[in-house]
Write a protein that holds these residues in place. Structure first.
Motif, PDB file in Angstrom:
ATOM      1  N   ILE A 265      93.825  -1.453  10.077  1.00 12.80           N
ATOM      2  CA  ILE A 265      94.308  -0.727   8.895  1.00 12.80           C
ATOM      3  C   ILE A 265      93.392   0.456   8.615  1.00 12.80           C
ATOM      4  N   ALA A 266      92.080   0.211   8.625  1.00 17.02           N
ATOM      5  CA  ALA A 266      91.117   1.281   8.381  1.00 17.02           C
ATOM      6  C   ALA A 266      91.244   2.377   9.436  1.00 17.02           C
ATOM      7  N   ALA A 267      91.438   1.994  10.690  1.00 13.65           N
ATOM      8  CA  ALA A 267      91.580   2.977  11.770  1.00 13.65           C
ATOM      9  C   ALA A 267      92.834   3.833  11.570  1.00 13.65           C
ATOM     10  N   GLU A 268      93.929   3.227  11.140  1.00 11.89           N
ATOM     11  CA  GLU A 268      95.161   3.980  10.914  1.00 11.89           C
ATOM     12  C   GLU A 268      95.008   4.932   9.729  1.00 11.89           C
TER      13      GLU A 268
ATOM     14  N   GLY B 235     101.726  -2.226   8.543  1.00 13.02           N
ATOM     15  CA  GLY B 235     103.122  -1.835   8.418  1.00 13.02           C
ATOM     16  C   GLY B 235     103.491  -1.312   7.045  1.00 13.02           C
ATOM     17  N   ALA B 236     102.627  -1.518   6.062  1.00 14.60           N
ATOM     18  CA  ALA B 236     102.894  -1.061   4.698  1.00 14.60           C
ATOM     19  C   ALA B 236     102.499   0.399   4.490  1.00 14.60           C
ATOM     20  N   ILE B 237     101.837   0.992   5.468  1.00 21.45           N
ATOM     21  CA  ILE B 237     101.394   2.374   5.335  1.00 21.45           C
ATOM     22  C   ILE B 237     102.573   3.313   5.587  1.00 21.45           C
ATOM     23  N   VAL B 238     102.855   4.143   4.601  1.00 24.92           N
ATOM     24  CA  VAL B 238     103.866   5.193   4.757  1.00 24.92           C
ATOM     25  C   VAL B 238     103.081   6.491   4.906  1.00 24.92           C
ATOM     26  N   GLU B 239     103.040   6.985   6.128  1.00 21.17           N
ATOM     27  CA  GLU B 239     102.189   8.139   6.433  1.00 21.17           C
ATOM     28  C   GLU B 239     102.467   9.327   5.524  1.00 21.17           C
ATOM     29  N   ALA B 240     103.720   9.619   5.264  1.00 20.88           N
ATOM     30  CA  ALA B 240     104.061  10.768   4.414  1.00 20.88           C
ATOM     31  C   ALA B 240     103.469  10.629   3.014  1.00 20.88           C
ATOM     32  N   ASP B 241     103.436   9.409   2.471  1.00 25.64           N
ATOM     33  CA  ASP B 241     102.859   9.183   1.144  1.00 25.64           C
ATOM     34  C   ASP B 241     101.353   9.403   1.156  1.00 25.64           C
TER      35      ASP B 241
END
Length: 118
Positions: free
Chosen positions: A4-7, A83-89
């Motif tokens: 998660i931290a890496a993403e 999977g909860a990360i929305v990159e655009a947000d």
């Protein structure tokens, strides 16, 4: 929490290519400083989530409702699953943090503690 931290790190670096990255072992986190906006955000792994903390989060637009109270000026976004990360947000928050810092350069101390009770 490491994936998660890496993403989050990848997304922040992509959204803020001019920012420098600094590791803070004592805080167990990574901080990002923009050359004009100053300190914009940090990534802080916790036991059950990774926090993406915004220095002036109290002043950022948050239409997706991702940010949690973090103090008198900060707010943070908890991420429990990759999977909860929305990159655009995340990109929108990082870009807003940079814009806030740039627009208020030289005045940021005025924003510190603005949410404190008297």
């Amino acid at each position: 929490m490491q994936p998660i931290a890496a993403e989050l790190r990848r997304i922040v670096r992509s959204a803020a290519p001019d920012a420098t990255e600094h590791g803070y072992p004592g805080w167990r986190g990574i901080a990002y400083r923009h050359p004009v906006a100053g300190y914009i955000c940090g990534i802080f792994p916790q036991k059950d989530n990774v926090r993406l903390l915004f220095e002036y989060g109290q002043h950022l637009p948050d239409p997706a409702g991702l940010l949690r109270e973090g103090g008198s000026q900060t707010k943070w976004m908890p991420v429990r699953e990759i999977g909860a990360i929305v990159e655009a947000d995340v990109v929108a928050l990082v870009e807003s943090a940079i814009a806030f810092g740039v627009l208020n350069k030289g005045r940021l101390s005025e924003f510190r503690g603005t949410q404190r009770d008297p």
